[in-house]
Enzyme design. Structure first.
Site, PDB file in Angstrom:
ATOM      1  CE  LYS A  42      -2.318  -2.052   3.596  1.00 49.46           C
ATOM      2  NZ  LYS A  42      -3.029  -2.035   4.867  1.00 49.46           N
ATOM      3  N   GLY A  43       2.104   1.102   0.357  1.00 48.27           N
ATOM      4  CA  GLY A  43       2.963   2.264   0.589  1.00 48.27           C
ATOM      5  C   GLY A  43       3.087   3.219  -0.582  1.00 48.27           C
ATOM      6  CD  GLU A  97       8.067  -1.261  -3.844  1.00 47.44           C
ATOM      7  OE1 GLU A  97       7.503  -0.444  -3.079  1.00 47.44           O
ATOM      8  OE2 GLU A  97       8.253  -2.440  -3.544  1.00 47.44           O
ATOM      9  CG  ASP A  98       6.800   2.174  -0.378  1.00 49.90           C
ATOM     10  OD1 ASP A  98       7.407   1.215  -0.920  1.00 49.90           O
ATOM     11  OD2 ASP A  98       6.195   2.032   0.693  1.00 49.90           O
ATOM     12  CG  ASP A 101      14.673  -0.995   3.947  1.00 52.86           C
ATOM     13  OD1 ASP A 101      15.731  -0.387   4.137  1.00 52.86           O
ATOM     14  OD2 ASP A 101      14.040  -1.542   4.867  1.00 52.86           O
ATOM     15  CG  ASP A 159       3.080   1.175   7.231  1.00 57.44           C
ATOM     16  OD1 ASP A 159       3.871   0.908   6.301  1.00 57.44           O
ATOM     17  OD2 ASP A 159       2.705   0.319   8.052  1.00 57.44           O
ATOM     18  NE  ARG A 165      -0.278   2.356   4.993  1.00 56.91           N
ATOM     19  CZ  ARG A 165       0.699   1.529   4.639  1.00 56.91           C
ATOM     20  NH1 ARG A 165       1.679   1.953   3.877  1.00 56.91           N
ATOM     21  NH2 ARG A 165       0.702   0.277   5.066  1.00 56.91           N
TER      22      ARG A 165
END
Ligand code: IMP
Ligand code: MG
Length: 180
Positions: A42-43, A97-98, A101, A159, A165
């Site tokens: 959801k990011g 993509e957010d 990482d 989040d 968010r």
């Protein structure tokens, strides 16, 4: 929410400016290609909504939702909770993509979509946190919004425990906020 933020890393204005720049590159890249733009939920939702409006070519929106198997996130085992609906064979596909990482999510998403034989498959991530990368993951995103240091960030879609968010900027969370 605001009181849990230690430092604003990226302001609304900085994000907006960078998205406009990326938009120019992506508009040139995808002219005449009718790409399928896949958001990873959801990011990505906030970034997706802003980014897509700066990609000024005909395109198709799609989403997938992935998550790590309950309790085994450290092993990097992912599952598809909701797949994209488009048939992407022979299509130009852009993953949004957010954050990149450890790379587990993006690597999984990339392989999952590549298996469907798209004409091209590129990655655009808002944030890149290279210090946390798994040593066996060597994907290089084609477009990166910002490279950030190794801190846990929230806001602009990202989040902590499903909260924060809706902050309009990207901020570093105070350690107290996740220790309580
Ligand atoms: P990965 O470790 O690259 O697989 O990232 C997995 C997911 O963890 C990302 O898609 C984000 O949803 C989340 N994530 C990673 N780093 C952060 C962070 O600093 N803040 C919030 N979420 C994060
Ligand atoms: Mg998350």
């Amino acid at each position: 929410m605001e009181q849990d933020i230690q430092e604003i890393l990226l302001t609304e204005e900085q994000i907006k400016t960078r998205i406009r720049e990326l938009g120019e590159e992506l508009t040139a890249q995808y002219a005449g290609k009718d790409p399928v733009i896949v958001g990873v939920l959801k990011g990505v939702v906030v970034f997706y909504a802003d980014m897509i409006r700066e990609i000024k070519v005909p395109c198709q929106m799609d989403f997938m939702w992935i998550s790590s198997y309950a309790g085994t996130s450290s092993t990097g085992k992912m599952e598809v909770k909701r797949d994209i609906s488009a048939d992407i064979k022979g299509r130009h596909v852009l993953i949004l993509e957010d954050i990149y990482d450890t790379g587990t999510s993006l690597d999984f998403t990339y392989r999952h979509l590549l298996a469907r034989e798209p004409a091209s498959l590129k990655i655009c991530t808002l944030l890149d946190k290279p210090e946390r990368r798994r040593p066996d993951i060597h994907l290089v995103p084609d477009y990166v919004g910002f490279t950030i240091p190794n801190a846990f960030v929230v806001g602009y879609g990202l989040d902590y425990n499903e909260h924060y968010r809706n902050l309009p900027y990207v901020g570093v969370l105070k350690p107290e906020a996740y220790e309580e």
